[in-house]
Motif scaffolding. Structure first.
Motif, mmCIF file in Angstrom:
data_model
loop_
_atom_site.group_PDB
_atom_site.id
_atom_site.type_symbol
_atom_site.label_atom_id
_atom_site.label_comp_id
_atom_site.label_asym_id
_atom_site.label_seq_id
_atom_site.Cartn_x
_atom_site.Cartn_y
_atom_site.Cartn_z
ATOM 1 N N SER A 86 0.834 -1.261 0.064
ATOM 2 C CA SER A 86 0.219 0.008 -0.116
ATOM 3 C C SER A 86 0.862 1.255 -0.054
ATOM 4 C CB SER A 86 -0.858 -0.046 1.248
ATOM 5 O OG SER A 86 -1.567 1.213 1.352
ATOM 6 N N ASP A 87 0.518 2.356 -0.871
ATOM 7 C CA ASP A 87 1.364 3.558 -0.951
ATOM 8 C C ASP A 87 0.559 4.489 0.015
ATOM 9 O OD1 ASP A 87 2.722 2.738 -2.944
ATOM 10 O OD2 ASP A 87 1.074 3.265 -4.395
ATOM 11 N N HIS A 88 -0.334 4.212 0.970
ATOM 12 C CA HIS A 88 -1.023 4.953 2.086
ATOM 13 C C HIS A 88 -0.955 4.056 3.352
ATOM 14 C CE1 HIS A 88 -1.951 7.696 -1.129
ATOM 15 N NE2 HIS A 88 -2.510 6.489 -1.744
ATOM 16 N N PRO A 89 -1.068 4.678 4.561
ATOM 17 C CA PRO A 89 -1.569 3.910 5.605
ATOM 18 C C PRO A 89 -2.553 3.183 5.574
ATOM 19 C CG PRO A 89 -0.903 6.660 6.134
ATOM 20 C CD PRO A 89 -0.945 6.206 4.643
ATOM 21 N N VAL A 90 -2.653 1.924 6.250
ATOM 22 C CA VAL A 90 -3.649 0.908 6.320
ATOM 23 C C VAL A 90 -4.502 1.079 7.612
ATOM 24 C CG1 VAL A 90 -4.226 -1.575 5.760
ATOM 25 C CG2 VAL A 90 -2.510 -0.335 4.474
ATOM 26 N N PRO A 91 -5.853 1.079 7.452
ATOM 27 C CA PRO A 91 -6.636 1.181 8.640
ATOM 28 C C PRO A 91 -6.531 -0.326 9.422
ATOM 29 C CG PRO A 91 -7.727 1.982 7.001
ATOM 30 C CD PRO A 91 -6.574 1.647 6.367
ATOM 31 N N ARG A 92 -6.821 -0.530 10.683
ATOM 32 C CA ARG A 92 -6.870 -1.792 11.436
ATOM 33 C C ARG A 92 -8.078 -2.568 10.679
ATOM 34 N NH1 ARG A 92 -6.312 -3.663 17.540
ATOM 35 N NH2 ARG A 92 -7.825 -5.634 17.490
ATOM 36 N N SER A 93 -9.252 -2.125 10.369
ATOM 37 C CA SER A 93 -10.109 -2.651 9.797
ATOM 38 C C SER A 93 -9.920 -3.463 8.456
ATOM 39 C CB SER A 93 -11.385 -1.717 9.446
ATOM 40 O OG SER A 93 -11.069 -0.791 8.823
ATOM 41 N N VAL A 94 -9.156 -3.053 7.782
ATOM 42 C CA VAL A 94 -8.709 -3.554 6.584
ATOM 43 C C VAL A 94 -7.724 -4.578 6.674
ATOM 44 C CG1 VAL A 94 -7.365 -3.286 4.319
ATOM 45 C CG2 VAL A 94 -8.824 -1.180 5.076
ATOM 46 N N MET A 95 -6.916 -4.394 7.528
ATOM 47 C CA MET A 95 -6.075 -5.982 8.034
ATOM 48 C C MET A 95 -6.817 -7.068 8.597
ATOM 49 S SD MET A 95 -2.643 -4.005 9.018
ATOM 50 C CE MET A 95 -3.376 -2.618 10.098
ATOM 51 N N ALA A 96 -8.132 -6.453 9.221
ATOM 52 C CA ALA A 96 -8.853 -7.546 9.900
ATOM 53 C C ALA A 96 -9.647 -8.384 8.807
ATOM 54 C CB ALA A 96 -9.924 -6.686 10.832
ATOM 55 N N ALA A 97 -9.582 -8.055 7.566
ATOM 56 C CA ALA A 97 -10.108 -8.928 6.685
ATOM 57 C C ALA A 97 -9.272 -10.180 6.578
ATOM 58 C CB ALA A 97 -10.131 -8.064 5.423
ATOM 59 N N ASP A 98 -8.019 -10.052 6.620
ATOM 60 C CA ASP A 98 -6.892 -11.327 6.548
ATOM 61 C C ASP A 98 -6.619 -11.831 7.880
ATOM 62 O OD1 ASP A 98 -6.616 -10.990 3.782
ATOM 63 O OD2 ASP A 98 -4.970 -9.391 3.991
ATOM 64 N N VAL A 99 -6.685 -10.988 8.843
ATOM 65 C CA VAL A 99 -6.671 -11.767 10.384
ATOM 66 C C VAL A 99 -7.948 -11.403 11.154
ATOM 67 C CG1 VAL A 99 -5.123 -11.723 12.488
ATOM 68 C CG2 VAL A 99 -4.109 -11.103 10.251
ATOM 69 N N THR A 100 -8.547 -12.559 11.124
ATOM 70 C CA THR A 100 -10.224 -12.383 11.530
ATOM 71 C C THR A 100 -10.171 -12.547 13.046
ATOM 72 O OG1 THR A 100 -10.412 -14.625 10.986
ATOM 73 C CG2 THR A 100 -11.092 -13.099 9.465
ATOM 74 N N ASP A 101 -9.317 -13.084 13.736
ATOM 75 C CA ASP A 101 -9.269 -13.158 15.114
ATOM 76 C C ASP A 101 -9.041 -11.902 15.734
ATOM 77 O OD1 ASP A 101 -9.102 -13.542 17.761
ATOM 78 O OD2 ASP A 101 -7.847 -15.569 17.658
ATOM 79 N N PRO A 102 -9.661 -10.986 16.299
ATOM 80 C CA PRO A 102 -9.474 -9.741 16.816
ATOM 81 C C PRO A 102 -8.422 -9.590 17.859
ATOM 82 C CG PRO A 102 -11.782 -10.112 17.065
ATOM 83 C CD PRO A 102 -11.124 -11.496 16.632
#
Length: 299
Positions: free
Chosen positions: A247-263
């Motif tokens: 990503s060329d921009h900062p990434v929100p936690r919610s976007v990464m939660a799509a790949d890591v579903t266990d909070p």
């Protein structure tokens, strides 16, 4: 007189050594160090293209020292264990600040570099400076454990007696010692492998105590079981790093939660990556919306 293992292994190496760019005479000591750091826990087939691209981009310590850390982590890509990339850049900056950007030529000075341990210092002494040293990676340890001790695999932890025994095999003169270190390592990588040793083509099978004893099973097998990959924190860390690298921009936690579903796992992984200096959390004003922390690679 050289140890009986030395002449046949050197002869074998003369015919079977792989053509690797960091073995070429024109390769700098810095290039050798980069290769050794990359090769830690990563196979040659993945390291070679990464090393070539890295050295084309940052051919000297000064080049890497001046690079944005985010670019360094992106270039590391999928080599794994990205803290190695940070340590390599820290090492480059130390070389610029304390050694005028030149690699030291003594083992003690190499050991003083950030991220350089006993194995890496010995490898640079042998492969970059052509000096006698005791290079003990997993391949070398396995060859010596089988040929000299008659065990399938060495003890999980390197011991002083094992180091002393290995040093007794290393030839006395610098040039032969350096070539021996490369040769025995290559033998372990290509022939005396951990899972499927090719004893039928080994140049020292007739000298091997393990072969003579009928190739007994590994006494330390119960201590070598590896954790599965799927669902581990290591896999989750890799997914988070991939999201940020691409990503060329900062990434929100919610976007990464799509790949890591266990909070719980995602929080643990993010905290660990921040603590390791691999990612940076950003302070964002969410006065008009739900809190969604944002992360980026360090600058």
């Amino acid at each position: 007189m050289p140890h009986p293992l030395v002449p046949p292994v050197l002869d074998w190496f003369g015919t079977h050594a792989r053509d690797l760019p960091w073995r070429e005479p024109r390769c700098t000591p810095w290039g050798v160090l980069v290769s050794e750091v990359m090769l830690q826990q990563t196979p040659v087939v993945r390291v070679r293209p990464a090393w070539e691209a890295w050295m084309a981009r940052w051919p000297t310590p000064a080049d890497l020292a001046a690079a944005p850390t985010a670019d360094v982590l992106r270039a590391w890509d999928r080599l794994g264990y990205p803290r190695r990339a940070l340590r390599l850049q820290q090492c480059a900056r130390h070389l610029v600040d304390h050694h005028d950007g030149v690699m030291p030529t003594t083992e003690d000075a190499l050991l003083a570099l950030p991220g350089v341990g006993a194995y890496t210092a010995a490898a640079v002494m042998a492969f970059a400076h052509g000096r006698r040293s005791v290079v003990l990676d997993t391949n070398v340890r396995r060859v010596l454990a089988r040929t000299l001790d008659g065990v399938a695999l060495p003890h999980p932890t390197l011991t002083r007696p094992e180091h002393a025994r290995a040093e007794a095999v290393v030839p006395a003169d610098d040039a032969t010692a350096a070539r021996w270190s490369a040769a025995v390592m290559e033998l372990g990588a290509l022939v005396c492998t951990a899972r499927s040793p090719r004893c039928d083509v080994c140049p020292v099978a007739d000298l091997c105590r393990w072969v003579a004893d009928g190739r007994p099973v590994d006494a330390h097998a119960h201590r070598r079981r590896r954790q599965g990959w799927a669902g581990t924190d290591r896999q989750a860390r890799g997914r988070v790093m991939r999201a940020l690298r691409t990503s060329d921009h900062p990434v929100p936690r919610s976007v990464m939660a799509a790949d890591v579903t266990d909070p719980g796992q995602l929080g643990r992984v993010l905290d660990g990556l921040v603590a390791d200096g691999l990612i940076t959390p950003l302070v964002v004003d969410h006065a008009h919306g739900e809190d969604d922390p944002v992360y980026r690679l360090p600058s």
